[in-house]
Scaffold this motif. Structure first.
Motif, mmCIF file in Angstrom:
data_model
loop_
_atom_site.group_PDB
_atom_site.id
_atom_site.type_symbol
_atom_site.label_atom_id
_atom_site.label_comp_id
_atom_site.label_asym_id
_atom_site.label_seq_id
_atom_site.Cartn_x
_atom_site.Cartn_y
_atom_site.Cartn_z
ATOM 1 N N PRO A 71 29.752 -7.841 12.022
ATOM 2 C CA PRO A 71 30.639 -8.877 12.592
ATOM 3 C C PRO A 71 31.849 -9.174 11.716
ATOM 4 O O PRO A 71 32.947 -9.432 12.227
ATOM 5 N N PHE A 72 31.669 -9.124 10.390
ATOM 6 C CA PHE A 72 32.802 -9.423 9.512
ATOM 7 C C PHE A 72 33.811 -8.285 9.488
ATOM 8 O O PHE A 72 34.996 -8.505 9.216
ATOM 9 N N SER A 73 33.370 -7.058 9.755
ATOM 10 C CA SER A 73 34.324 -5.955 9.831
ATOM 11 C C SER A 73 35.232 -6.120 11.046
ATOM 12 O O SER A 73 36.409 -5.751 11.013
ATOM 13 N N ILE A 74 34.696 -6.680 12.127
ATOM 14 C CA ILE A 74 35.520 -6.973 13.308
ATOM 15 C C ILE A 74 36.574 -8.017 12.962
ATOM 16 O O ILE A 74 37.755 -7.875 13.302
ATOM 17 N N LEU A 75 36.154 -9.060 12.257
ATOM 18 C CA LEU A 75 37.089 -10.109 11.841
ATOM 19 C C LEU A 75 38.186 -9.534 10.953
ATOM 20 O O LEU A 75 39.373 -9.849 11.124
ATOM 21 N N SER A 79 42.361 -8.979 11.641
ATOM 22 C CA SER A 79 43.294 -9.667 10.735
ATOM 23 C C SER A 79 44.080 -8.720 9.842
ATOM 24 O O SER A 79 44.902 -9.181 9.053
ATOM 25 N N PHE A 80 43.864 -7.388 9.963
ATOM 26 C CA PHE A 80 44.353 -6.492 8.914
ATOM 27 C C PHE A 80 45.870 -6.445 8.769
ATOM 28 O O PHE A 80 46.386 -6.080 7.720
ATOM 29 N N ALA A 81 46.608 -6.849 9.785
ATOM 30 C CA ALA A 81 48.072 -6.811 9.680
ATOM 31 C C ALA A 81 48.654 -8.120 9.183
ATOM 32 O O ALA A 81 49.859 -8.226 8.976
ATOM 33 N N GLU A 82 47.819 -9.116 8.948
ATOM 34 C CA GLU A 82 48.333 -10.459 8.689
ATOM 35 C C GLU A 82 48.292 -10.883 7.214
ATOM 36 O O GLU A 82 49.101 -11.697 6.787
ATOM 37 N N LEU A 83 47.333 -10.387 6.421
ATOM 38 C CA LEU A 83 47.123 -10.894 5.067
ATOM 39 C C LEU A 83 47.742 -9.982 4.010
ATOM 40 O O LEU A 83 47.895 -8.776 4.228
ATOM 41 N N GLY A 121 27.341 -7.693 2.345
ATOM 42 C CA GLY A 121 27.740 -7.037 3.589
ATOM 43 C C GLY A 121 28.888 -7.751 4.279
ATOM 44 O O GLY A 121 29.810 -7.110 4.797
ATOM 45 N N SER A 122 28.855 -9.068 4.280
ATOM 46 C CA SER A 122 29.940 -9.823 4.917
ATOM 47 C C SER A 122 31.263 -9.597 4.194
ATOM 48 O O SER A 122 32.310 -9.420 4.828
ATOM 49 N N LEU A 123 31.215 -9.589 2.861
ATOM 50 C CA LEU A 123 32.439 -9.390 2.075
ATOM 51 C C LEU A 123 32.983 -7.982 2.250
ATOM 52 O O LEU A 123 34.177 -7.786 2.503
ATOM 53 N N VAL A 166 32.560 0.343 14.280
ATOM 54 C CA VAL A 166 32.997 -0.929 14.858
ATOM 55 C C VAL A 166 34.510 -1.097 14.703
ATOM 56 O O VAL A 166 35.199 -1.564 15.626
ATOM 57 N N LYS A 167 35.032 -0.710 13.550
ATOM 58 C CA LYS A 167 36.469 -0.836 13.313
ATOM 59 C C LYS A 167 37.288 0.047 14.247
ATOM 60 O O LYS A 167 38.368 -0.356 14.720
ATOM 61 N N ILE A 168 36.793 1.255 14.541
ATOM 62 C CA ILE A 168 37.510 2.148 15.450
ATOM 63 C C ILE A 168 37.675 1.489 16.811
ATOM 64 O O ILE A 168 38.758 1.506 17.413
#
Length: 231
Positions: A71-75, A79-83, A121-123, A166-168
């Motif tokens: 679930p955290f990989s989805i988050l 967000s990958f373009a924002e931070l 795992g979340s991190l 999941v990221k794909i």
């Protein structure tokens, strides 16, 4: 050739392949497409690592790790373009260095701490979605479990495979890769499979303690590099 070499590196020590490929992919396809493309290539490479060491996968720590990583990989992917990437990369380096130091002085013992696997795992999931890979941090966590070299590579590869899968799916909702980029991913994926096979021949007969010291030293070196350069 770059993908083959990257697969040997990641297939031998459990991390590093993405860090080698990402700058090259950014030069070839640009920053926006580099992370999704790298994710597809890593998915193929990790699938090969799993196939070559499937019987030695440690499913309990893998399951605990993925419980929060997915679930955290989805988050992170959303967000990958924002931070700010440089700041996050330095954070990964600091986290790896701290983790290795705590393990060295005996503060952490993941064998009896499922909570730390779930927290880790979340991190790792979030940072992987955000930056394309957080392999060194995940490797540091699985290295502490005292697994044989092949079991360590296959187990860590299993978690990476799930996260990248999941990221794909998530990246595809926001960025569409052109057909020629999928073709490039396929060719590099074949090279990753060959490199993963070559790496297994290296680690299969390596003594566990020697392997752990070798990977720990490389983790420390990489952590310092990430803190200093941020990329």
């Amino acid at each position: 050739m770059a993908a083959y070499f990257a697969a040997i590196v990641s297939g031998t020590i459990g991390f590093g392949g993405a860090l080698l490929l990402l700058p090259l992919l950014i030069e070839v396809v640009g920053t926006m497409h580099a992370v999704p493309l790298l994710t597809v290539i890593q998915f193929i490479g990790n699938l090969a690592r799993i196939c070559f060491g499937f019987q030695q996968i440690q499913w309990k720590p893998v399951s605990l790790f993925l419980l929060s990583a997915i679930p955290f990989s989805i988050l992170g992917a959303v967000s990958f373009a924002e931070l700010p990437k440089d700041l996050i990369t330095r954070f990964i380096g600091a986290a790896i260095l701290l983790f290795v130091m705590l393990k060295y002085v005996g503060v952490l013992n993941l064998k009896i701490s499922p909570f730390l696997l779930i927290a880790g795992g979340s991190l790792v999931g979030f940072l992987s979605g955000l930056l394309g890979s957080a392999g060194p941090l995940g490797a540091a966590i699985f290295l502490s479990l005292g697994l044989s070299p092949v079991a360590y590579i296959a187990s860590e590869g299993t978690t990476a495979l799930a996260i990248h899968g999941v990221k794909i799916i998530t990246y595809h909702q926001y960025i569409i890769l052109a057909q020629d980029l999928w073709l490039l991913a396929a060719f590099m994926g074949v090279a990753m499979i060959a490199g993963s096979w070559s790496a297994k021949q290296v680690i299969e007969y390596m003594p566990q303690k020697k392997f752990e010291r070798y990977v720990t030293v490389l983790l420390v070196v990489l952590a310092i590099y990430l803190i200093v350069y941020g990329s």
